[in-house]
Design a protein around this motif. Structure first.
Motif, PDB file in Angstrom:
ATOM      1  N   THR A  70     102.415 -13.269  40.573  1.00 20.08           N
ATOM      2  CA  THR A  70     101.262 -12.451  40.188  1.00 20.08           C
ATOM      3  C   THR A  70     100.350 -13.130  39.169  1.00 20.08           C
ATOM      4  O   THR A  70      99.212 -12.714  38.997  1.00 20.08           O
ATOM      5  N   GLY A  71     100.835 -14.137  38.481  1.00 14.45           N
ATOM      6  CA  GLY A  71      99.955 -14.746  37.481  1.00 14.45           C
ATOM      7  C   GLY A  71     100.486 -16.064  36.933  1.00 14.45           C
ATOM      8  O   GLY A  71     101.625 -16.451  37.181  1.00 14.45           O
ATOM      9  N   PHE A  72      99.613 -16.694  36.165  1.00 12.15           N
ATOM     10  CA  PHE A  72      99.914 -17.993  35.537  1.00 12.15           C
ATOM     11  C   PHE A  72     101.024 -17.814  34.501  1.00 12.15           C
ATOM     12  O   PHE A  72     101.010 -16.857  33.733  1.00 12.15           O
ATOM     13  N   TYR A  73     101.947 -18.767  34.469  1.00 14.38           N
ATOM     14  CA  TYR A  73     103.184 -18.592  33.700  1.00 14.38           C
ATOM     15  C   TYR A  73     103.468 -19.873  32.909  1.00 14.38           C
ATOM     16  O   TYR A  73     104.392 -20.617  33.252  1.00 14.38           O
ATOM     17  N   PRO A  74     102.668 -20.155  31.860  1.00 16.98           N
ATOM     18  CA  PRO A  74     102.779 -21.480  31.213  1.00 16.98           C
ATOM     19  C   PRO A  74     103.910 -21.592  30.189  1.00 16.98           C
ATOM     20  O   PRO A  74     103.745 -22.167  29.109  1.00 16.98           O
ATOM     21  N   LEU A  75     105.062 -21.038  30.513  1.00 17.67           N
ATOM     22  CA  LEU A  75     106.188 -20.955  29.583  1.00 17.67           C
ATOM     23  C   LEU A  75     106.851 -22.317  29.413  1.00 17.67           C
ATOM     24  O   LEU A  75     107.691 -22.716  30.226  1.00 17.67           O
ATOM     25  N   GLY A  76     106.449 -23.030  28.367  1.00 12.64           N
ATOM     26  CA  GLY A  76     106.915 -24.405  28.157  1.00 12.64           C
ATOM     27  C   GLY A  76     108.415 -24.521  28.204  1.00 12.64           C
ATOM     28  O   GLY A  76     109.137 -23.641  27.743  1.00 12.64           O
ATOM     29  N   GLU A 425     104.678 -22.615  13.916  1.00  5.57           N
ATOM     30  CA  GLU A 425     103.807 -21.782  14.773  1.00  5.57           C
ATOM     31  C   GLU A 425     103.543 -22.468  16.117  1.00  5.57           C
ATOM     32  O   GLU A 425     102.411 -22.544  16.596  1.00  5.57           O
ATOM     33  N   ALA A 426     104.637 -22.926  16.704  1.00  6.17           N
ATOM     34  CA  ALA A 426     104.509 -23.709  17.943  1.00  6.17           C
ATOM     35  C   ALA A 426     104.105 -22.852  19.136  1.00  6.17           C
ATOM     36  O   ALA A 426     104.585 -21.721  19.311  1.00  6.17           O
ATOM     37  N   LEU A 427     103.205 -23.420  19.946  1.00  4.91           N
ATOM     38  CA  LEU A 427     102.845 -22.850  21.248  1.00  4.91           C
ATOM     39  C   LEU A 427     103.126 -23.967  22.258  1.00  4.91           C
ATOM     40  O   LEU A 427     102.403 -24.960  22.301  1.00  4.91           O
ATOM     41  N   MET A 428     104.183 -23.806  23.022  1.00  3.38           N
ATOM     42  CA  MET A 428     104.607 -24.882  23.913  1.00  3.38           C
ATOM     43  C   MET A 428     104.142 -24.553  25.333  1.00  3.38           C
ATOM     44  O   MET A 428     104.581 -23.572  25.930  1.00  3.38           O
ATOM     45  N   ILE A 429     103.246 -25.375  25.840  1.00  3.11           N
ATOM     46  CA  ILE A 429     102.514 -25.009  27.061  1.00  3.11           C
ATOM     47  C   ILE A 429     102.871 -25.935  28.217  1.00  3.11           C
ATOM     48  O   ILE A 429     102.767 -27.159  28.101  1.00  3.11           O
ATOM     49  N   GLU A 430     103.290 -25.342  29.315  1.00  7.42           N
ATOM     50  CA  GLU A 430     103.621 -26.127  30.509  1.00  7.42           C
ATOM     51  C   GLU A 430     102.900 -25.515  31.716  1.00  7.42           C
ATOM     52  O   GLU A 430     103.328 -24.490  32.246  1.00  7.42           O
ATOM     53  N   PRO A 431     101.824 -26.152  32.157  1.00  3.99           N
ATOM     54  CA  PRO A 431     101.066 -25.534  33.258  1.00  3.99           C
ATOM     55  C   PRO A 431     101.756 -25.651  34.610  1.00  3.99           C
ATOM     56  O   PRO A 431     101.520 -24.833  35.492  1.00  3.99           O
ATOM     57  N   THR A 432     102.598 -26.648  34.773  1.00  7.92           N
ATOM     58  CA  THR A 432     103.239 -27.037  36.041  1.00  7.92           C
ATOM     59  C   THR A 432     102.206 -27.588  37.023  1.00  7.92           C
ATOM     60  O   THR A 432     100.996 -27.411  36.844  1.00  7.92           O
ATOM     61  N   GLU A 433     102.701 -28.139  38.084  1.00  4.95           N
ATOM     62  CA  GLU A 433     101.840 -28.805  39.074  1.00  4.95           C
ATOM     63  C   GLU A 433     101.276 -27.844  40.106  1.00  4.95           C
ATOM     64  O   GLU A 433     100.432 -28.232  40.912  1.00  4.95           O
TER      65      GLU A 433
END
Ligand SMILES: Cc1ncc(COP(=O)(O)O)c(C=O)c1O
Length: 494
Positions: A70-76, A425-433
């Motif tokens: 259902t949506g973008f999931y950039p959970l590093g 205050e980390a924001l760990m971002i993983e967009p995936t391919e």
């Protein structure tokens, strides 16, 4: 009557979603089979509902949740990428889905062949001699790998080695697995410039404790999304004192077809098939954490292992040095079918393209959000990167958690927050391919909007989310004392 009641208060006596054939066994026979004290005196108070009510109920429930469909999931670090539906089609083929693990091998040739070939593919991808598919998750693979290392040291008369070196940015499962395997973890500092291992610290640790070091556990690229270019030297140093190198392969979608842990000098590697090979995971669902090993560790692998001979495929008992089984049967077979499908549909070039796209997407996002969010280590990253919201916390009282919650209002999941621990205050971002350019650009525009809000209207970020079914919860309490039952009159949980 509220919409909530319509969703949850359902049914009327006599409504049915299915009509069953009349029973053709006498009810008295049932009474003979089930002891009288276990028989119901009155029917269970279940809702009596029509088919459309059942369908709407579960469809509504599914819409109240967030998913990668259902949506973008950039959970590093969690690699929530899209799972092609073809994988699902293969996993439910009756020959795979209805098979029994104990059925005679002559009748399970296709399934054993799949396991055999998947092992070969994973061994090739990782640069290892052999693989076991038994472990059910990354953490389970870690424990299995450390047990193999322990058995190996014992076989060499080195059973006294009791330390496992683990970098300070490692995933929490690494030290937890070391403890479970009865090892003591020793933290290795990161280099503040490169994000890789601090070579001077490693040298000092090996100098002081080399004879006690059983292994080093590393993720490469690490949880900062950075590839440690000193890996060959690290491997040399650890091997020199008699230690083994364990590769946490949870980030393997950055290296497929580009480099191999085996070539970097690692002795053991685990895969997170439920991440790298796109099978559904999360919420405690089934996973797979196969372990690959170099030749000297093969005798210790769990068994049975699949074999191919003139008579077809069979199971081979492991030798006397095996650590034994680490799971009932052959692992989560459905996950293995999905991973096999994923690898076969991509092929070698396709897998390399997966990693190249994951890296490109991450670097694009990093570049695009950097005017508003400081990047913890502003270097070329691999499949993920870590930004920090420290500036917004100090200047406007808006934290990484607030930003993560605000993202939910825009129909996207949050990045991983407060991890790795070495970044404030980390924001760990993983967009995936698997995301499109349009989705990435939408994420960037929302991140800019949230930054602007933090500067001009911080309260809207601090009180987010505003549009979700469940508001901001006390997360520790929710995890320890989950309240999962809907009660009449309860419109939204805060
Ligand atoms: C770097 C890393 N190592 C290990 C694990 C553990 O994997 P699992 O959740 O399958 O046990 C994860 C999970 O997110 C991870 O990101």
């Amino acid at each position: 009557m509220s919409v909530e009641s319509l969703i949850f208060e359902k049914g009327a006596p006599g409504r049915r979603a299915a009509s069953l054939a009349a029973m053709d066994v006498p009810t008295e026979a049932l009474e003979d089979l089930i002891p009288a004290n276990l028989l119901r005196a009155v029917p269970a108070p279940l809702p009596e509902v029509s088919e459309i009510e059942v369908v709407r109920h579960y469809t509504h429930l599914s819409q109240r949740n967030f998913s990668v469909d259902t949506g973008f999931y950039p959970l590093g670090s969690c690699t929530m990428k899209y799972n092609p539906k073809l994988n699902e089609d293969m996993a439910v083929l009756p020959g795979f889905a209805h098979i029994h693990p104990l059925q005679p091998v002559e009748t399970a040739q296709g399934a054993i062949q799949l396991i055999y070939e998947l092992e070969q593919y994973l061994a090739e991808i990782a640069g290892m001699a052999r693989v076991t598919l038994q472990p059910s998750a990354g953490a389970h693979g870690e424990l299995t790998g450390l047990m193999l290392i322990k058995a190996y040291h014992q076989s060499q008369g080195e059973g006294h080695r009791n330390l496992v070196l683990i970098p300070d940015n490692a995933h929490g499962t690494n030290p937890a697995s070391a403890t479970l395997a009865d090892y003591r973890s020793v933290e290795v500092k990161s280099d503040t410039r490169t994000g890789g291992i601090d070579m001077e610290h490693l040298k000092a640790l090996l100098g002081a404790n080399g004879a006690s070091v059983a292994a080093i556990m590393m993720t490469n690229p690490n949880t900062l999304g950075l590839f440690d270019v000193n890996i060959a030297e690290i491997a040399r140093m650890v091997h020199e004192v008699g230690g083994q190198l364990y590769y946490d392969g949870a980030n393997a979608n950055a290296v497929l077809g580009i480099t191999r842990p085996g070539d970097m000098g690692f002795d053991v590697v685990h895969f997170n098939l439920h991440k790298t090979c796109s099978t559904p995971h999360g919420g405690g669902g089934p996973g797979a954490g196969p372990i690959g090993v170099k030749e000297h560790l093969v005798p210790f692998l769990p068994g049975p292992l699949p074999a191919k001979g003139e008579q077809g495929y069979s199971w081979q008992d492991p030798g006397p040095q095996s650590i034994g089984k680490v799971r009932a049967n052959m692992g989560n077979f459905g996950v293995l079918v999905r991973a096999y499908t994923y690898i076969r549909t991509h092929g070698p070039d396709g897998l390399r393209h997966v990693s190249e796209s994951a890296i490109l997407n991450a670097n694009y996002l990093k570049h695009e959000i950097s005017p508003d969010y400081e990047i913890a280590y502003p270097l070329i990253c691999q499949h993920e990167f870590v930004a920090t919201a420290e500036r917004y916390k100090d200047e406007h009282g808006v934290t990484a958690l607030d930003i993560a919650k605000r993202l939910l209002d825009f129909g996207m999941y949050a990045p991983t927050v407060y991890f790795p621990l070495i970044v404030h205050e980390a924001l760990m971002i993983e967009p995936t391919e698997t995301e499109t350019r349009e989705t990435l650009d939408y994420f960037v525009s929302v991140m800019h909007q949230i930054a602007e809000e933090a500067r001009t209207n911080p309260e809207i970020v601090r009180s987010a989310p505003h549009t979700t079914v469940v508001g901001r919860l006390d997360q520790a309490l929710a995890a320890r004392k989950p309240n999962l039952r809907w009660q009449s009159g309860q419109e939204r949980t805060h």
